[in-house]
Motif scaffolding. Structure first.
Motif, short mmCIF file in Angstrom:
data_model
loop_
_atom_site.label_atom_id
_atom_site.label_comp_id
_atom_site.label_asym_id
_atom_site.label_seq_id
_atom_site.Cartn_x
_atom_site.Cartn_y
_atom_site.Cartn_z
N LEU A 192 -142.94 -20.69 19.97
CA LEU A 192 -141.69 -20.05 20.38
C LEU A 192 -141.93 -18.74 21.12
CD1 LEU A 192 -139.56 -20.80 17.21
CD2 LEU A 192 -139.55 -21.98 19.40
N PHE A 271 -126.17 -23.13 22.76
CA PHE A 271 -126.13 -21.77 22.24
C PHE A 271 -126.88 -21.65 20.92
CE2 PHE A 271 -124.21 -18.56 19.52
CZ PHE A 271 -124.33 -17.45 20.33
N PHE A 275 -130.18 -19.41 19.99
CA PHE A 275 -129.75 -18.27 19.17
C PHE A 275 -130.60 -18.17 17.92
CE2 PHE A 275 -126.99 -16.13 16.06
CZ PHE A 275 -126.64 -15.02 16.80
N THR A 278 -135.08 -18.60 19.43
CA THR A 278 -135.79 -17.69 20.33
C THR A 278 -135.00 -16.46 20.74
OG1 THR A 278 -134.93 -18.89 22.22
CG2 THR A 278 -137.08 -19.59 21.39
N GLN A 279 -133.73 -16.42 20.45
CA GLN A 279 -132.88 -15.34 20.96
C GLN A 279 -132.99 -15.22 22.48
OE1 GLN A 279 -130.74 -12.96 19.49
NE2 GLN A 279 -130.74 -14.34 17.76
N GLY A 280 -133.25 -16.34 23.14
CA GLY A 280 -133.32 -16.32 24.60
C GLY A 280 -134.72 -16.08 25.14
N GLY A 281 -135.66 -15.75 24.26
CA GLY A 281 -137.00 -15.42 24.71
C GLY A 281 -137.91 -16.62 24.75
N PRO A 282 -139.17 -16.48 24.97
CA PRO A 282 -139.86 -15.23 25.30
C PRO A 282 -139.41 -14.68 26.65
CG PRO A 282 -141.30 -17.13 25.63
CD PRO A 282 -140.06 -17.64 24.96
N GLY A 283 -139.37 -13.37 26.76
CA GLY A 283 -138.77 -12.77 27.94
C GLY A 283 -137.34 -13.25 28.04
N THR A 284 -137.04 -14.00 29.10
CA THR A 284 -135.70 -14.58 29.24
C THR A 284 -135.80 -16.09 29.43
OG1 THR A 284 -135.82 -14.09 31.59
CG2 THR A 284 -134.65 -12.51 30.22
N GLN A 287 -132.95 -18.28 27.92
CA GLN A 287 -131.63 -17.66 27.91
C GLN A 287 -130.64 -18.56 28.62
OE1 GLN A 287 -130.69 -13.21 28.06
NE2 GLN A 287 -130.90 -13.85 30.17
N ALA A 290 -124.65 -19.70 27.90
CA ALA A 290 -123.82 -19.35 26.75
C ALA A 290 -124.39 -18.12 26.03
CB ALA A 290 -123.72 -20.52 25.79
N LEU A 292 -126.14 -15.80 27.47
CA LEU A 292 -125.86 -14.70 28.38
C LEU A 292 -124.40 -14.23 28.21
CD1 LEU A 292 -127.76 -13.50 30.57
CD2 LEU A 292 -126.46 -14.80 32.25
#
Lengths: 344, 452
Positions: A192, A271, A275, A278-284, A287, A290, A292
């Protein structure tokens, strides 16, 4: 919200005529004519229609309140400046700034690319796998019910919950999947924490969960194909693949369309998996649109911008679905025609 | 919690996302009609403690006690000794800062008078002030009130010359280390980061630990904390002092990110740090896998407890070092504070309660009983804290606090610019220079409210 937001004026609609000029113009024109009531026409059908409307009005009002109003209002907000104030939400000044900001943002473009790519790949794989599973299930004589029930377990799990399970599996320190990779690779990947493995891992979790859904829908279509068609194909000397392509696939058209539509709508709004995982990661890297939108709306409280993301995402997915239906229909139609031609 | 989860998931659906936007902004104030709602909160009422019986609803997450229990009931009891006629009803809040904010924003922005007082993260004030979701407090408490708290803490709670929250407790990070392993290898407690890296590598080479140094590198707020203090260590900052310009891409930012990247590249920090939040790094330390750990003050209690840690009794805790040639000792300011809902119908009682918890009475309860640090000078300097056998408490006054760049009403976007770019660097997805250049663009957009 203000009782009468100052943006809902004719002045704006007509391209920014000064309010005083506008009122002068209107007073010159006189009152607007109300539509005249239709004479007569009190047939039974009209009365029935009226009664029907009367009965459905409460339900329609509820639908309007909880669905239509929020959607319309968020479209409005996406074209305005929105500020939260002590006196409530202030919606002022028509503007396209939210959209120019969004379109000019590399984060949005990356999120769009990720979301579209992710949707295409996962839905395609789910469809292929789901169809294969359905074909297999359809040929099963015994135990189909049991297998079906087992298959549906992933689908019945709440995504947030199953995402937590996957999070354990993918954990870089003690995760089972990481361990498995460690057996064959010198250096197991941080699943991840590295872009490609993270996206793949997320897609795998998605496919695991939704393939059964596709399988069930396709199975419903399969069992409706009359035996005679298979027999006819066999008599004409068609092999399994030809039968599948020219008989099964055209017959499955409506159910596949439904399955794909459901899946595209869901996958495009992905989403919960990013959520949790990865919370949108690594980096972006993961992402989605949704995520965003959620961040703009609920973390940054940037409501105009968030509404613009939400609106454009909604619009895109609807357009995408319409396009899919069109292309899909023509594709399958031509396959069916070819099939009929071949059989003749 | 249910509500926030629902709103979260509603935001997730592509189609439903619009509905979520409206849910947040849709409803007007339900508060008292008339002029008060139009002109702002009634500060005159807020300044007077009511004489009649009143109920205050306090939205708060758990405050840990030294014995592991919850401090909130005790705080309320103490308050009731002074104000027996004000009933405080507790509303459990999610501990996750983002979840809590999403739920509160929906509620308060739509004008709900409940909760009257809410506990929030000390990075919220600018955003809550900008969106008029917090009561300005300066006029209610007198000018010398704020001088009794650490300057960076009050500064974090301020926005445009106003203060928007009463400090409740403070958090700060330390460097935790394995005493036994350093002793075994004849190594000193690291005096600077370069020495830490070399010492860690030496112990790792000897096979005495898997990891050298663990910290928090996932894409989230915690990474912003790690980066902010490391940039301060290198003599720099993320933004200019007035918060209007970007300084992150200067030499200090470069030194900080290069250091983090090299830790991973040299194998001192595991690559999995890109997914680490506090608990992951703490687990790596308490299981004995890592020699060094950067974590918040609470980590001492967990890591030095034989029930939860394999290394209890073998560890030390010091103020973070700095870079070689720079003055160290910085630590990112964390903490929670109490805001007053400007729509509260009991402003006077709400202010009295929130203030009580920050005054000496409330803060001394924290000093005696809490597993967290009270920010008030008297409490922080009291024998309960200074004389504590927990080094994270007794050393607290020596940490030089550095606040995250919280003065922007778009702080979440500011923070995101820092943590996504830093995460890209440590995961090897981007060079330090490229990441810093991108971070500059992201930060500038964030400050204008145009970042995504």
């Amino acid at each position: 919200m203000r009782a009468t937001p100052d943006f809902v004026t004719d002045a704006h609609r007509k391209g920014g005529v000064h309010p005083t000029a506008r009122s002068a113009k209107r007073s010159g024109k006189g009152p607007r004519r109300a539509p005249e009531p239709r004479p007569g026409g009190k047939s039974i059908r009209d009365r029935q229609a009226r009664t029907g409307w009367l009965y459905t009005t409460p339900a329609l009002l509820v639908v309007a309140a909880v669905t239509i109003f929020p959607v319309v209002y968020s479209v409005v907000m996406s074209f305005t400046k929105v500020r939260l104030t002590h006196a409530g939400t202030q919606v002022t000044d028509w503007t396209t700034a939210n959209y120019t900001t969004m379109l000019g943002s590399s984060a949005w473009r990356e999120a769009l690319l990720f979301t579209v790519g992710y949707t295409l790949v996962t839905v395609a794989v789910e469809l292929a796998l789901g169809t294969a599973v359905a074909v297999l299930l359809e040929r099963l004589e015994a135990g189909r019910g049991w297998l079906l029930a087992l298959l549906l377990i992933p689908w019945s799990l709440i995504t947030v919950v199953s995402a937590q399970l996957w999070d354990y599996l993918y954990d870089a320190t003690y995760g089972a999947v990481t361990w498995l990779f460690g057996l064959v690779l010198a250096e197991p990947p941080v699943i991840l924490g590295t872009p490609v493995p993270a996206i793949t891992g997320m897609a795998a979790a998605d496919i695991w969960k939704t393939t059964p859904f596709v399988a069930v829908i396709v199975l419903a279509g399969l069992v409706r194909i009359p035996r005679e068609q298979y027999e006819a194909a066999e008599m004409d000397g068609a092999n399994a693949w030809t039968t599948f392509r020219r008989i099964v696939l055209p017959a499955l058209r409506p159910v596949v369309a439904v399955a794909v539509l459901f899946r595209v709508l869901q996958a495009f709004g992905i989403f919960d998996l990013p959520f949790v995982l990865t919370q949108g990661g690594p980096g972006t890297a993961t992402q989605s649109l949704a995520i965003l939108g959620y961040r703009a709306l609920f973390q940054d409280l940037n409501i105009g911008l968030g509404a613009a993301i939400a609106t454009s995402t909604g619009l895109l997915v609807v357009l995408g679905c319409l396009l899919f239906l069109r292309v899909f229909r023509s594709q399958v139609d031509s396959a069916a025609e070819a099939g009929e031609g071949g059989a003749a | 919690m249910t509500m926030s989860r629902r709103t979260l998931l509603a935001a997730g659906g592509a189609g439903a996302a619009g509905a979520a936007a409206a849910a947040l902004a849709g409803c007007g104030p339900a508060g008292p009609a008339g002029t008060a709602a139009r002109t702002g909160p009634d500060l005159a009422a807020a300044a007077v403690v009511p004489k009649r019986p009143t109920t205050v609803r306090w939205w708060a997450a758990r405050v840990a006690r030294k014995d592991g229990g919850d401090l909130r009931p005790l705080l309320i009891r103490e308050f009731n000794k002074k104000y027996p006629h004000i009933t405080v009803r507790m509303i459990g809040a999610p501990a996750q800062t983002d979840t809590a904010r999403a739920a509160l924003a929906t509620q308060i922005a739509s004008g709900s008078p409940s909760p009257d007082v809410f506990m929030g993260d000390s990075v919220w004030p600018a955003q809550f002030a900008y969106n008029e979701m917090a009561l300005p407090l300066r006029s209610l408490v007198g000018e010398d009130y704020w001088g009794r708290y650490p300057g960076p803490h009050v500064d974090a709670l301020s926005y445009e010359d106003e203060v928007y929250a009463f400090p409740l407790y403070q958090d700060q990070p330390y460097l935790f280390y394995r005493k036994d392993l350093l002793r075994k290898h004849g190594l000193p407690v690291p005096r600077h980061w370069e020495e830490l890296a070399d010492s860690a590598a030496e112990v790792q080479r000897a096979g005495d630990a898997d990891y050298g140094f663990v910290w928090q590198g996932s894409v989230y707020e915690g990474l912003t904390c790690n980066v902010t203090e490391l940039v301060a260590d290198a003599g720099g900052s993320i933004l200019t002092e007035d918060g209007a310009g970007v300084t992150f891409d200067g030499p200090a930012g470069e030194r900080a990110l290069t250091y983090l990247r090299d830790l991973v590249a040299r194998g001192i920090t595991p690559g999995s740090v890109t997914t680490f939040i506090e608990q992951d790094s703490l687990d790596a330390f308490t299981s004995g896998r890592s020699i060094f750990l950067r974590n918040w003050s609470y980590a001492w209690g967990v890591a030095n407890n034989p029930d939860s840690s394999a290394v209890a009794g073998k560890i030390g805790c010091v103020v973070r070092p700095g870079f070689e040639g720079e003055e160290g000792g910085w630590g990112c300011l964390g903490g929670w504070c109490n805001f007053v809902n400007p729509h509260s119908r009991n402003l006077g009682a709400a202010v009295a309660f929130a203030r009580f918890l920050s005054d000496e009475e409330g803060q001394m309860v924290l000093a005696r009983e809490a597993a967290v640090l009270p920010p008030l000078d008297e409490a922080l300097g009291s024998r309960f804290v200074r004389g504590s056998d927990n080094p994270a408490f007794s050393e607290a006054h020596r940490v030089r606090l550095v606040a995250r760049p919280v003065h922007s009403p778009h702080y979440p976007a500011v923070s995101k610019a820092v943590y996504t770019r830093a995460n890209q660097v440590i995961s090897g997805g981007s060079s330090v220079r490229t990441a810093l250049a991108s971070a500059r663009r992201d930060l500038q957009a964030a400050l204008k409210g145009e970042a995504l």
